[in-house]
Design an enzyme around this catalytic site. Sequence first.
Site, PDB file in Angstrom:
ATOM      1  N   CYS A 266       0.865  -1.192   0.000  1.00  0.00           N
ATOM      2  CA  CYS A 266       0.000   0.000   0.000  1.00  0.00           C
ATOM      3  C   CYS A 266       0.898   1.236   0.000  1.00  0.00           C
ATOM      4  O   CYS A 266       2.074   1.151  -0.375  1.00  0.00           O
ATOM      5  CB  CYS A 266      -0.998  -0.026   1.155  1.00  0.00           C
ATOM      6  SG  CYS A 266      -0.268   0.022   2.805  1.00  0.00           S
TER       7      CYS A 266
ATOM      8  N   ASN B 264       2.158   1.548   4.405  1.00  0.00           N
ATOM      9  CA  ASN B 264       2.508   0.285   5.084  1.00  0.00           C
ATOM     10  C   ASN B 264       2.227   0.351   6.581  1.00  0.00           C
ATOM     11  O   ASN B 264       2.925  -0.268   7.393  1.00  0.00           O
ATOM     12  CB  ASN B 264       3.967  -0.116   4.803  1.00  0.00           C
ATOM     13  CG  ASN B 264       4.315  -1.555   5.207  1.00  0.00           C
ATOM     14  OD1 ASN B 264       5.428  -1.829   5.631  1.00  0.00           O
ATOM     15  ND2 ASN B 264       3.386  -2.482   5.083  1.00  0.00           N
TER      16      ASN B 264
ATOM     17  N   CYS C 135      -1.474   0.777   7.445  1.00  0.00           N
ATOM     18  CA  CYS C 135      -2.911   0.469   7.584  1.00  0.00           C
ATOM     19  C   CYS C 135      -3.292  -0.777   6.785  1.00  0.00           C
ATOM     20  O   CYS C 135      -3.470  -1.858   7.338  1.00  0.00           O
ATOM     21  CB  CYS C 135      -3.771   1.655   7.140  1.00  0.00           C
ATOM     22  SG  CYS C 135      -3.512   3.158   8.126  1.00  0.00           S
ATOM     23  N   ARG C 136      -3.402  -0.637   5.462  1.00  0.00           N
ATOM     24  CA  ARG C 136      -3.985  -1.714   4.660  1.00  0.00           C
ATOM     25  C   ARG C 136      -3.071  -2.911   4.468  1.00  0.00           C
ATOM     26  O   ARG C 136      -3.479  -4.061   4.698  1.00  0.00           O
ATOM     27  CB  ARG C 136      -4.405  -1.173   3.281  1.00  0.00           C
ATOM     28  CG  ARG C 136      -5.541  -0.177   3.352  1.00  0.00           C
ATOM     29  CD  ARG C 136      -5.670   0.597   2.058  1.00  0.00           C
ATOM     30  NE  ARG C 136      -4.531   1.476   1.832  1.00  0.00           N
ATOM     31  CZ  ARG C 136      -4.314   2.179   0.731  1.00  0.00           C
ATOM     32  NH1 ARG C 136      -5.159   2.085  -0.275  1.00  0.00           N
ATOM     33  NH2 ARG C 136      -3.258   2.958   0.630  1.00  0.00           N
ATOM     34  N   SER C 137      -1.837  -2.681   4.021  1.00  0.00           N
ATOM     35  CA  SER C 137      -1.011  -3.855   3.682  1.00  0.00           C
ATOM     36  C   SER C 137      -0.570  -4.670   4.903  1.00  0.00           C
ATOM     37  O   SER C 137      -0.575  -5.906   4.828  1.00  0.00           O
ATOM     38  CB  SER C 137       0.174  -3.479   2.779  1.00  0.00           C
ATOM     39  OG  SER C 137       1.061  -2.592   3.400  1.00  0.00           O
TER      40      SER C 137
ATOM     41  N   ASP D 159      -8.127   3.621   1.094  1.00  0.00           N
ATOM     42  CA  ASP D 159      -7.309   4.042   2.225  1.00  0.00           C
ATOM     43  C   ASP D 159      -8.194   4.511   3.392  1.00  0.00           C
ATOM     44  O   ASP D 159      -8.934   5.478   3.249  1.00  0.00           O
ATOM     45  CB  ASP D 159      -6.414   5.195   1.746  1.00  0.00           C
ATOM     46  CG  ASP D 159      -5.320   5.511   2.725  1.00  0.00           C
ATOM     47  OD1 ASP D 159      -5.377   5.014   3.863  1.00  0.00           O
ATOM     48  OD2 ASP D 159      -4.415   6.270   2.341  1.00  0.00           O
TER      49      ASP D 159
HETATM   50  P1  4NP Z   1      -1.856   2.792   4.114  1.00  0.00           P
HETATM   51  O1  4NP Z   1      -2.491   4.163   4.680  1.00  0.00           O
HETATM   52  O2  4NP Z   1      -1.317   3.120   2.755  1.00  0.00           O
HETATM   53  O3  4NP Z   1      -3.011   1.860   4.076  1.00  0.00           O
HETATM   54  O4  4NP Z   1      -0.795   2.403   5.110  1.00  0.00           O
HETATM   55  C1  4NP Z   1      -1.769   5.353   4.752  1.00  0.00           C
HETATM   56  C2  4NP Z   1      -1.018   5.615   5.871  1.00  0.00           C
HETATM   57  C3  4NP Z   1      -0.343   6.799   5.983  1.00  0.00           C
HETATM   58  C4  4NP Z   1      -0.407   7.717   4.953  1.00  0.00           C
HETATM   59  C5  4NP Z   1      -1.142   7.450   3.829  1.00  0.00           C
HETATM   60  C6  4NP Z   1      -1.819   6.268   3.730  1.00  0.00           C
HETATM   61  N1  4NP Z   1       0.272   8.935   5.070  1.00  0.00           N
HETATM   62  O5  4NP Z   1       0.122   9.799   4.177  1.00  0.00           O
HETATM   63  O6  4NP Z   1       1.033   9.156   6.027  1.00  0.00           O
END
Ligand code: 4NP
Length: 156
Positions: free
Chosen positions: A9, A12, A14-16, A125
């Site tokens: 993702c 790294n 939340c989702r992945s 997201d």
């Molecule tokens: P992820 O979510 O891609 O599912 O881990 C996010 C976590 C942090 C950010 C963006 C998406 N960020 O911009 O910090």
Amino acid sequence: MQPAICFVCLGNICRSPSAEAVFRQLVSQRPDAAQWRIDSCGTGDWHVGKRPDPRALRALARRGYESEHRGRQLCAGDFQNFDWLLVMDDSNLSDVRAVAPSQSRARIAKLSDWDPLQQAQAVADPYYGGEEGFASVLDLIERCCEHFLQQEYPRK
Ligand code: 4NP
């Protein structure tokens, strides 16, 4: 066979890592569980070394999943070390393709391509939303991971 799957993702956190935890649990029920390499990473580097978002960890724990993961960024080796790089959305897909070598062992695809309900175009997201977004992300991740395993690695 040593299957190797990496979920990807943006951050790294939340989702992945959530998909990694769900997939680990599913694979742990297989007799060849010890052969599998399962990991996750992000296309961005903001959260390298960090534990998953507390909201993601709470949503996982409520369903009995655990994560020991720490954030890491996608690297060149990932294209050779994994069979699949399973991304979460179209933005991840274009970011990963943009840095993919011409000879990549890993196939690159969206996890939502295995949605058995054929509803989701992406694992969206949840980072900027509320706690409930993390539960619906897990609903989708669970059904896609189960279907991916059945389709791509059917039990003999
Ligand atoms: P992820 O979510 O891609 O599912 O881990 C996010 C976590 C942090 C950010 C963006 C998406 N960020 O911009 O910090």
